[in-house]
Scaffold this active site. Structure first.
Site, PDB file in Angstrom:
ATOM      1  N   SER A 175      -9.830  -0.370   7.398  1.00  0.00           N
ATOM      2  CA  SER A 175      -9.239  -0.177   6.069  1.00  0.00           C
ATOM      3  C   SER A 175      -8.598  -1.402   5.434  1.00  0.00           C
ATOM      4  O   SER A 175      -8.271  -1.378   4.252  1.00  0.00           O
ATOM      5  CB  SER A 175      -8.223   0.962   6.094  1.00  0.00           C
ATOM      6  OG  SER A 175      -8.884   2.203   6.131  1.00  0.00           O
ATOM      7  N   SER A 208      -9.644   2.112   3.295  1.00  0.00           N
ATOM      8  CA  SER A 208      -8.750   2.861   2.432  1.00  0.00           C
ATOM      9  C   SER A 208      -7.782   2.000   1.618  1.00  0.00           C
ATOM     10  O   SER A 208      -7.220   2.483   0.642  1.00  0.00           O
ATOM     11  CB  SER A 208      -7.932   3.826   3.290  1.00  0.00           C
ATOM     12  OG  SER A 208      -7.058   3.117   4.156  1.00  0.00           O
ATOM     13  N   LYS A 246       0.868  -1.175   0.000  1.00  0.00           N
ATOM     14  CA  LYS A 246       0.000   0.000   0.000  1.00  0.00           C
ATOM     15  C   LYS A 246       0.906   1.227   0.000  1.00  0.00           C
ATOM     16  O   LYS A 246       1.959   1.213   0.653  1.00  0.00           O
ATOM     17  CB  LYS A 246      -0.870  -0.037   1.266  1.00  0.00           C
ATOM     18  CG  LYS A 246      -1.894   1.092   1.383  1.00  0.00           C
ATOM     19  CD  LYS A 246      -2.745   0.928   2.652  1.00  0.00           C
ATOM     20  CE  LYS A 246      -3.799   2.019   2.784  1.00  0.00           C
ATOM     21  NZ  LYS A 246      -4.634   1.848   3.992  1.00  0.00           N
TER      22      LYS A 246
END
Lengths: 477, 487
Positions: free
Chosen positions: B178, B154, B79
């Site tokens: 997330s 997210s 990420k």
């Protein structure tokens, strides 16, 4: 109307750790800009603070030394404000739960009495970097070497009533932190500086007047001047019908005045909250005892010992323990000379005067404790007189070598040969026959004249005691 | 062989160890898949082709020399919240579009050491603030199961890319859901470990007391392999916990007989999508069939989770994001007139709307006069929420429920309605507030979109969670489904 001054100090003690309070970067002073700022100090994205154990250790020593409670649990908080030399946009400090609680420090007043000044709290925090406005036209340079340097902010109660008391407190605090070896005490480099909260009130009024906070004062002299200026300013203002407002002021040493920086209305809302990146600092009873056992002899204890075991007066003892370096110097000299009285007199006298003259601290003395003891030993064994010793000391100060070397080179060795002195005495008597007759007939105060003449003839090298004795002998002949 | 993407991370690791495929082959293969499919998904912010091929080459040398680290040579992605040396680390924000990290996050370092090959950085909501990946400066990520739908957030890029099998696994971070929410909406497996288990050093902070990194992959077994590398004490993170290293694969095959599963009535209350409920009920029946016992429990304060979270997280983020000031790195506005202008425009132009909203909410909550009513109160309630779980774990081994109230929503559907968006994390947020481990596993489909089953464990019970998930995945194939068009 008569006014009373009320002063409280916030002293920033830069802790003498090798690395910063939350990173591994060095805290050494004077490096090229931004060479001692690591990723954590630069507040790069993703970095995290890790508490330096030594900073906690030092704060603990301090707490114990001022008789304060060292908090079993203290918490770091974020103090939020934007400034270019504050890389994270917040300063890690302590707010609601500081590491050191209420304590005190005693100061000596002029009359010889002592006064207890309360310490409200002391907390750990990180210093900011420096903004350099001069070197860049139309821009500001940022040096983050200082960012993250550990500070212990010591907040006093508003217990001081004059600039002199404030200076005495600050000096006492300076001595304490250097005794504890938690601060290098270097005020020029900003290692020890203070903010002074100053207000005035009519004598007899219970509540405090509005206070001005004078920021960042880094010398004892400036503290005194800044406070005196501020007190005068506030009294003048009130007398003229004005009102003192709570505000932050800056002391300008060049103009010897304080200037308004920002008023209470403009003050930041720092939005303190516990820093979630750091765990609470937990101090166990065992740790506390361990640190207590490590504490060095503190100024008060040392002073008492000097009075009790050396027989010094409280005044002399206080002077000689004013700084750890001075006390260490004194003790080294005693050790080498074995003469407390002679050592105390010469350090409080000649040495102190010389240091004052050159505005140096004992640590910066041109004559080491060992060399100084060498000089005193020559007084003690009658090689030189006290008067000659002053001349030798001056030469030593100027780098002309050890006491023995100076005495040798300058031929200052005291004349103790009775024959040589006697011939000088005879000569002086012969040249001053009239006065000698008067002396003989009982005009005793001429004694000093004759001794002085002989010493003069010997260029100060004749042993005064011997001279005295020989003249008396001549009187009986 | 041309269907490496149908294999799990564990299978690929096995092939590499056996010398049946090289890391370079796998890396080329998945880089090609990214090239082929990511135009549709927009799941990557940066593809680090050159770095990946170099890492693969090095991994092949290590493998040839008998290196046995399970992940050596395996391709994966990070990420874009993890700082990676020499690569842009944007955190999904214009603010850091020009930021090349000079250092590796601990998680990045650990996976590098293990020989895993990072192919790039995945898309995400800006500074991890969002539940749909719509707040990214780099554009919305699309859900491979329906390109008109969001992947969740997210960690939307990580979830979408793993779901579409353009990458075998990825890292994620979870502050309020997330990892779990996008894993659920994309039909993959993701686990958020106990707070303090994975180092936060180098992971760009959103809300420090809640942020926790974890793996996102096809299966519980794959997650276990990744966790083995990602966890461990880190002296650079003061909130990292000093515990013995654990092998998270050791308990995978334990039987579930006698397992007590708590079902909080608050997680099955009204407002829940009927089709989602049906999928969850079916999964629970399967657990029952494996010998588990279903126990009704209560988490009486769970309704406070969302409001508490939306005080604590913005408060922390308001300070965490202060460092992005246009002074030292990142976005700086053009021609600032003075210091205030520099701050206001750099931050005003560099941050997106959701980030600014949260900074303002957090600043307000911490302001003098409001601190006690908001921040302090929220911290008190946080304790109550934790206590609910503590009590529950006295009677049950794990807690289960839906990961999200519904399936993936359509792009734009909630982007103008922050409250409705915030409610999509209603079941995941309490877990972060309590610092507990939680995971989401694919449990079926509702209206052709994946449904996630959330499994919550007691502190440090990751091995049990993985065991519970793995046993389910042994008897189901939901986790092996590949969306149409990406087969």
């Amino acid at each position: 109307m008569n006014y009373e001054t009320v002063i409280g100090l916030e002293i920033h003690v830069q802790l003498a750790t090798k690395s910063k309070i939350f990173s591994a970067a060095s805290t050494a002073y004077g490096a090229a800009p931004n060479t001692q700022a690591c990723a954590v100090d630069l507040a790069l994205p993703g970095v995290l603070p890790v508490l330096n154990k030594e900073a906690v250790h030092m704060a603990t020593k301090f707490g114990l030394a001022i008789g304060a409670e060292v908090a079993p649990r203290s918490v770091f908080a974020r103090k939020n404000y934007f400034y270019p030399d504050l890389p994270k946009g917040y300063q890690i400090s302590q707010f609601e739960l500081p590491i050191v609680g209420t304590g005190h420090l005693d100061i000596e007043l002029k009359g010889g009495e002592t006064k207890r000044i309360g310490v409200t709290r002391a907390h750990l925090e990180e210093d900011a970097g420096k903004s350099l406005h001069e070197d860049f036209a139309g821009m500001t340079g940022i040096d983050l070497n200082r960012a993250g340097t550990p500070l212990l902010e010591v907040v006093s109660e508003p217990d001081m009533r004059s600039a002199e008391e404030a200076v005495a407190y600050m000096k006492k605090m300076h001595a304490l932190v250097t005794y504890l070896e938690i601060c290098d005490g270097n005020m020029q480099e900003g290692s020890f500086r203070c903010d002074a909260n100053v207000s005035v009130r009519p004598v007899g009024q219970a509540e405090f007047g509005a206070r001005a906070e004078i920021k960042n004062i880094n010398s004892f002299r400036f503290v005194e001047r800044a406070i005196n200026y501020e007190v005068e300013r506030q009294i003048d203002l009130i007398e003229e019908g004005g009102v003192v407002v709570q505000e932050t002021r800056l002391y300008d040493a060049d103009r010897d005045e304080t200037r308004s920086m920002r008023s209470k209305e403009e003050a930041n809302d720092y939005r303190y909250f516990p820093d979630p990146d750091l765990l609470p600092v937990v101090i166990s009873a065992e740790y506390l005892e361990q640190v207590r056992a490590e504490l060095p002899e503190l100024p008060e204890e040392k002073k008492q010992r000097y009075i009790d075991t050396f027989g010094l007066s409280p005044y002399d003892a206080a002077g000689l323990t004013a700084s750890r370096e001075l006390a260490d110097y004194f003790e080294t000299v005693i050790e080498k000379t074995g003469d407390v009285r002679l050592s105390a007199n010469w350090i409080s006298g000649e040495m102190s005067a010389r240091l004052n003259k050159d505005d140096l601290s004992i640590a910066e003395s041109k004559v080491s404790a060992e060399a100084f003891a060498g000089l005193l030993l020559r007084i003690k064994d009658n090689t030189i007189s006290g008067k000659i010793a002053k001349e030798v000391f001056e030469a030593m100060w100027n780098g002309e070598g050890s006491a023995d070397a100076v005495i040798e080179v300058k031929g200052l060795k005291q004349i103790t040969d009775t024959g040589a002195i006697e011939s000088m005495v005879d000569e002086v008597i012969a040249n001053n026959a009239g006065q000698f007759a008067e002396l003989k007939s009982g005009k005793d105060k001429l004694m000093g004249f004759f001794v002085g003449q002989v010493l003069k003839a010997s260029k100060g090298k004749a042993n005064p005691a011997q001279v005295n004795e020989l003249i008396r002998k001549k009187l009986q002949d | 062989m041309s269907d490496f993407h149908t294999l799990s991370l564990s299978d690929l690791a096995g092939l590499l160890q056996a010398g049946e495929v090289s890391s370079q082959q796998l890396t080329e293969y998945f880089l090609a898949r990214i090239k082929q499919y990511d135009d549709q998904l927009n799941s990557f912010i940066t593809v680090a082709e050159q770095q990946a091929m170099q890492a693969a080459e090095a991994a092949d040398v290590r493998l040839k020399n008998g290196h046995t680290d399970a992940l050596c040579g395996v391709p994966f992605a990070h990420k874009d919240i993890f700082c990676s040396e020499g690569l842009r680390t944007s955190c999904g924000s214009k603010m850091l579009d020009n930021f090349i990290s000079p250092y590796d996050a601990t998680v990045v370092h650990q996976l590098k050491q293990a020989g895993a090959v990072m192919l790039g950085k995945t898309n995400m909501d800006e500074f991890a603030m969002g539940s749909s990946n719509e707040t990214s400066y780099y554009g919305v990520v699309r859900n491979p199961w329906n390109l008109d739908c969001v992947p969740g957030g997210s960690s939307g890029g990580s979830a979408a890319s793993v779901a579409a099998r353009i990458i075998p696994a990825a890292t994620g971070t979870d502050t309020g859901g997330s990892i779990r929410q996008p894993a659920a909406l994309c039909g993959i497996t993701g686990i958020k470990p106990t707070y303090g288990t994975v180092s936060r050093y180098g992971m760009i902070a959103f809300a420090s007391s809640l942020d926790q990194a974890g793996p996102m992959a096809q299966s519980a077994e794959d997650c276990a392999l990744l966790l083995n590398v990602m966890t461990g004490f880190d002296e650079k993170d003061s909130t990292s916990l000093e515990r013995d290293k654990e092998d998270y694969t050791h308990a995978l095959n334990l039987p579930l007989r006698g397992l007590r599963i708590g079902l909080p009535k608050e997680f099955f209350a009204e407002g829940m999508n009927v089709a989602v409920d049906a999928v969850i009920q079916q999964a629970l029946q399967q657990y029952k069939a494996m010998g588990a016992e279903l126990v009704d429990i209560e988490l009486p304060n769970s309704h406070l989770s969302v409001p508490v979270y939306y005080v604590v997280a913005p408060a922390e983020c308001s300070a965490n994001l202060s460092r992005f000031d246009g002074v030292r790195y990142g976005y700086r506005c053009e021609h600032p007139e003075n210091l205030t202008d520099l701050y206001e425009r750099s931050r005003g132009e560099g941050f997106g709307a959701e980030v600014k909203r949260r900074i303002m909410v957090g600043t307000y909550a911490l302001s003098a006069g409001y601190y006690d009513a908001y921040y302090l109160k929220a911290q008190q309630l946080r304790h109550l929420i934790s206590d609910d779980f503590k009590q529950a774990f006295e009677t049950v081994d794990v807690i289960m429920g839906p990961t999200t109230p519904g399936t993936a929503f359509r792009i734009g559907e909630k982007s103008d309605d922050p409250i409705s968006m915030y409610l999509s994390d209603i079941y995941t947020i309490a877990v972060n507030l309590a610092g507990l481990p939680g995971m989401s596993i694919p449990a079926g489909f509702a209206n052709n979109m994946p449904v996630g089953l959330q499994i919550i464990g007691n502190y440090f019970d990751e091995s049990r969670l993985l065991n519970v998930a793995h046993q389910y995945q042994q008897g189901t194939d939901w986790h092996m489904r590949i969306p149409k068009g990406f087969e």
